[in-house]
Design a protein around this motif. Structure first.
Motif, mmCIF file in Angstrom:
data_model
loop_
_atom_site.group_PDB
_atom_site.id
_atom_site.type_symbol
_atom_site.label_atom_id
_atom_site.label_comp_id
_atom_site.label_asym_id
_atom_site.label_seq_id
_atom_site.Cartn_x
_atom_site.Cartn_y
_atom_site.Cartn_z
ATOM 1 N N SER A 46 -2.743 10.051 7.940
ATOM 2 C CA SER A 46 -3.643 10.394 6.854
ATOM 3 C C SER A 46 -3.046 11.870 6.311
ATOM 4 C CB SER A 46 -5.063 10.708 6.934
ATOM 5 O OG SER A 46 -5.628 9.253 7.310
ATOM 6 N N ILE A 47 -3.073 12.865 7.421
ATOM 7 C CA ILE A 47 -2.432 14.109 7.032
ATOM 8 C C ILE A 47 -1.124 14.172 6.288
ATOM 9 C CG2 ILE A 47 -1.804 16.084 7.920
ATOM 10 C CD1 ILE A 47 -3.745 16.010 10.153
ATOM 11 N N VAL A 48 -0.101 13.245 7.018
ATOM 12 C CA VAL A 48 1.154 13.370 6.285
ATOM 13 C C VAL A 48 1.156 12.595 4.826
ATOM 14 C CG1 VAL A 48 3.337 12.067 6.587
ATOM 15 C CG2 VAL A 48 2.367 13.080 8.510
ATOM 16 N N VAL A 49 0.548 11.572 4.620
ATOM 17 C CA VAL A 49 0.399 11.132 3.333
ATOM 18 C C VAL A 49 -0.318 12.060 2.645
ATOM 19 C CG1 VAL A 49 -0.887 9.386 1.945
ATOM 20 C CG2 VAL A 49 0.241 8.831 4.096
ATOM 21 N N TYR A 50 -1.330 12.633 2.745
ATOM 22 C CA TYR A 50 -1.934 13.667 1.963
ATOM 23 C C TYR A 50 -0.984 14.750 1.559
ATOM 24 C CZ TYR A 50 -5.107 17.217 0.097
ATOM 25 O OH TYR A 50 -5.835 18.285 -0.307
ATOM 26 N N ASN A 51 -0.099 15.262 2.230
ATOM 27 C CA ASN A 51 0.987 16.211 2.199
ATOM 28 C C ASN A 51 1.925 15.695 1.036
ATOM 29 O OD1 ASN A 51 -0.075 18.445 3.656
ATOM 30 N ND2 ASN A 51 0.912 17.808 5.376
ATOM 31 N N MET A 52 2.201 14.342 1.184
ATOM 32 C CA MET A 52 3.229 13.745 0.492
ATOM 33 C C MET A 52 2.603 13.342 -1.051
ATOM 34 S SD MET A 52 4.726 11.192 3.465
ATOM 35 C CE MET A 52 5.746 10.155 2.114
ATOM 36 N N THR A 53 1.362 13.314 -0.982
ATOM 37 C CA THR A 53 0.897 13.179 -2.400
ATOM 38 C C THR A 53 1.004 14.142 -3.550
ATOM 39 O OG1 THR A 53 -1.309 13.653 -1.596
ATOM 40 C CG2 THR A 53 -0.860 11.425 -1.508
ATOM 41 N N LYS A 54 1.427 15.135 -3.026
ATOM 42 C CA LYS A 54 1.691 16.170 -4.093
ATOM 43 C C LYS A 54 3.105 16.319 -4.814
ATOM 44 C CE LYS A 54 -2.609 17.695 -3.561
ATOM 45 N NZ LYS A 54 -3.516 17.275 -4.622
ATOM 46 N N ARG A 55 3.662 15.332 -4.355
ATOM 47 C CA ARG A 55 5.216 15.093 -4.948
ATOM 48 C C ARG A 55 5.236 13.527 -5.051
ATOM 49 N NH1 ARG A 55 4.432 19.609 -4.657
ATOM 50 N NH2 ARG A 55 5.287 21.409 -3.611
ATOM 51 N N ILE A 56 6.235 13.210 -5.922
ATOM 52 C CA ILE A 56 6.426 11.766 -6.229
ATOM 53 C C ILE A 56 7.255 11.360 -5.103
ATOM 54 C CG2 ILE A 56 7.651 10.160 -7.590
ATOM 55 C CD1 ILE A 56 7.183 12.271 -10.056
ATOM 56 N N ASN A 57 6.685 10.708 -4.070
ATOM 57 C CA ASN A 57 7.311 9.997 -2.868
ATOM 58 C C ASN A 57 6.904 8.582 -2.672
ATOM 59 O OD1 ASN A 57 8.470 9.715 -0.677
ATOM 60 N ND2 ASN A 57 8.087 11.825 0.205
ATOM 61 N N PRO A 58 7.851 7.559 -3.355
ATOM 62 C CA PRO A 58 7.617 6.425 -2.987
ATOM 63 C C PRO A 58 7.526 5.729 -1.561
ATOM 64 C CG PRO A 58 9.318 6.616 -4.991
ATOM 65 C CD PRO A 58 9.013 7.954 -3.971
ATOM 66 N N THR A 59 7.881 6.486 -0.662
ATOM 67 C CA THR A 59 7.920 6.010 0.634
ATOM 68 C C THR A 59 6.493 5.722 1.034
ATOM 69 O OG1 THR A 59 9.658 7.987 1.079
ATOM 70 C CG2 THR A 59 8.654 6.953 3.205
ATOM 71 N N ILE A 60 5.565 6.550 0.362
ATOM 72 C CA ILE A 60 3.959 6.215 0.543
ATOM 73 C C ILE A 60 3.634 4.577 0.354
ATOM 74 C CG2 ILE A 60 1.570 6.705 -0.066
ATOM 75 C CD1 ILE A 60 2.748 9.715 -0.622
ATOM 76 N N ASN A 61 4.437 4.178 -0.837
ATOM 77 C CA ASN A 61 4.083 2.942 -1.059
ATOM 78 C C ASN A 61 4.616 1.774 -0.089
ATOM 79 O OD1 ASN A 61 3.109 3.677 -3.446
ATOM 80 N ND2 ASN A 61 4.822 3.314 -4.591
ATOM 81 N N ALA A 62 5.859 2.355 0.620
ATOM 82 C CA ALA A 62 6.467 1.342 1.820
ATOM 83 C C ALA A 62 5.480 1.464 2.805
ATOM 84 C CB ALA A 62 7.649 2.041 1.967
ATOM 85 N N LEU A 63 4.944 2.597 3.296
ATOM 86 C CA LEU A 63 4.207 2.840 4.494
ATOM 87 C C LEU A 63 2.604 1.997 4.338
ATOM 88 C CD1 LEU A 63 3.373 4.043 7.082
ATOM 89 C CD2 LEU A 63 2.559 5.928 5.957
ATOM 90 N N SER A 64 2.355 2.066 2.804
ATOM 91 C CA SER A 64 0.993 1.463 2.591
ATOM 92 C C SER A 64 1.326 -0.099 2.728
ATOM 93 C CB SER A 64 0.593 1.844 1.307
ATOM 94 O OG SER A 64 0.334 3.079 1.154
ATOM 95 N N THR A 65 2.192 -0.577 2.194
ATOM 96 C CA THR A 65 2.670 -2.057 2.215
ATOM 97 C C THR A 65 2.606 -2.434 3.520
ATOM 98 O OG1 THR A 65 3.715 -1.799 0.038
ATOM 99 C CG2 THR A 65 4.176 -3.777 1.686
ATOM 100 N N ILE A 66 3.201 -1.820 4.661
ATOM 101 C CA ILE A 66 3.522 -2.186 5.965
ATOM 102 C C ILE A 66 2.007 -2.075 6.622
ATOM 103 C CG2 ILE A 66 4.217 -1.378 8.020
ATOM 104 C CD1 ILE A 66 6.740 -0.563 6.789
ATOM 105 N N VAL A 67 1.277 -1.324 6.272
ATOM 106 C CA VAL A 67 -0.102 -1.055 6.852
ATOM 107 C C VAL A 67 -0.912 -2.402 6.384
ATOM 108 C CG1 VAL A 67 -2.174 0.305 6.834
ATOM 109 C CG2 VAL A 67 0.014 1.379 7.256
#
Length: 436
Positions: free
Chosen positions: A217-238
């Motif tokens: 949650s902390i890592v994703v929150y820090n990533m949301t302030k920039r365009i980072n599609p890696t979040i999508n990959a992580l979310s899909t795996i979860v």
């Protein structure tokens, strides 16, 4: 009339399902997008899954989230079950008082609980990290387990345990072979709720963590302030993992007549318990042992302002350990400092430097130990917030600019209108502004 109501009911269900699950489907689709765009699909690619695998920060965060969630679930389930059984045998006044207190963490806003736990750990002098995060998760998960288990215990015959002991069972056998099997539905529900709450938590985890320990949650929150599609990959795996777990629980588990644990003899059960306990100790030990010696550098920087591979190179070159943490805003950083956290290097903005100097949070710099100071630009030194640069050294400087496509924006319009071109109706729909 009934048919119309049925049609409207089905339409309502379809709309609700679309509202809940369409964003998840879009997230999964764009996790395979070849470009960085989050709105336009340009082609199929596994690019972001490759970046996710190579991202050590996310790998460590997944490890922290999973291990904390499992340990917090096991411990809070045991504590909550024992407490619920104990309450069923307690006096009415004590029972009502404990149940009322148990509701406080559930009804409290998370931010209040987070700051309360942060101040508690600071007053006890505990170094914030994996252990404090685990203790905090146990603290807020246990009330949910009690709430799930207690109604099941209350529905049992109060004389059940006594009847079992009259038939020759020991108190332990009466608990494990009579009471627990009859309330297992409540225990499972409490355990699942505890795991979900722990794995999903952000606010409390953010305020009680430290020493570079971060969950997903902390890592994703820090990533949301920039365009980072890696979040999508992580979310899909979860999402895929959750779907597989649900399929296993609903399709495979009912077909299993007896679990492996039940078939084990007592000796094998003891071995499993010992191995589990050893694993817990190893996990805790890995994250609670403080690095030996004085070669530890604690850095607190804004999220995604540094290539993390530089940290590995720095550690190898200077034979030290870098504990690197990130914050999303200067105000969040200030809250942690106010709670008693200490760092060797802070990277705040100019206005926050002025405040930290006034409140005596910063130590004066020894410029003799900064040989590269001769390379600093004069225009970024000796600012009003720190005259003479006694407490701060310029690290990162920039300005806001406008980027435009010469094939789309007319040079004539740009020369004529200047900044006003941003309000020109001709370019409506073609402007993008970063929300900062």
């Amino acid at each position: 009339m009934k048919r119309k109501n049925t049609i409207f009911s089905k339409l309502y269900v379809v709309l609700c399902l679309a509202f809940f699950y369409l964003p998840i489907l879009v997230t999964m689709i764009f996790s395979f997008n070849s470009s960085k765009s989050l709105t336009r699909f340009t082609g199929f690619s596994l690019r972001w899954y490759g970046e996710l695998i190579n991202n050590m920060e996310i790998s460590k965060a997944v490890y922290v989230s999973v291990t904390v969630a499992i340990l917090a679930t096991v411990i809070s389930t045991v504590l909550g079950t024992i407490t619920a059984i104990g309450l069923s045998k307690s006096r009415k006044v004590l029972k009502e008082m404990v149940l009322t207190i148990n509701n406080f963490p559930i009804l409290n806003p998370e931010i209040v609980t987070a700051i309360g736990l942060m101040l508690l750990f600071s007053s006890l002098g505990m170094t914030k990290g994996y252990l404090t995060m685990l203790l905090a998760h146990i603290a807020f998960c246990t009330p949910y387990v009690i709430t799930s288990v207690y109604p099941k215990v209350r529905s049992l015959d109060p004389n059940l345990a006594n009847a079992a002991m009259d038939l020759g069972a020991t108190p332990y056998q009466a608990l494990t072979k009579v009471i627990v099997p009859m309330i297992k539905e409540g225990i499972f529900a409490g355990a699942l709720l505890a795991f979900t709450m722990s794995f999903d938590d952000f606010v409390i985890s953010y305020f009680v963590s430290g020493n570079g320990v971060k969950n997903i949650s902390i890592v994703v929150y820090n990533m949301t302030k920039r365009i980072n599609p890696t979040i999508n990959a992580l979310s899909t795996i979860v999402i895929v993992v959750i779907v597989l777990v649900l399929l296993f629980a609903n399709l495979i588990m009912p077909k299993l007549q007896a679990s492996t644990v039940k078939k084990m003899d007592p000796k094998k059960r003891r071995i499993v318990a010992i191995v589990t306990a050893a694993a817990v100790v190893l996990v805790l030990g890995k994250w609670t042992i403080v690095s030996q010696g004085n070669h530890v550098l604690r850095v607190y920087n804004a999220g995604e302002y540094m290539d993390l591979s530089l940290l590995d190179k720095f550690e190898k070159q200077y034979n030290c350990t870098v504990v690197y943490e990130t914050f999303e805003s200067n105000e969040m950083m200030y809250t942690k400092l106010a709670s008693g956290e200490t760092y060797d290097v802070l990277v705040p903005s100019d206005y926050m430097i002025e405040r930290l100097i006034k409140e005596e949070y910063l130590q004066a710099l020894d410029w003799k130990k900064i040989p590269n100071s001769k390379n600093l630009l004069p225009e970024v030194q000796n600012k009003d917030y720190d005259p003479g640069n006694r407490y701060s050294c310029p690290y990162f400087w920039g300005t806001v600019g406008i980027l435009y496509n010469k094939n789309v924006v007319s040079q004539e319009d740009l020369d004529k209108e200047g900044w006003n071109i941003l309000c020109d109706e001709k370019y409506k729909g073609d402007l993008y502004m970063y929300d900062s």
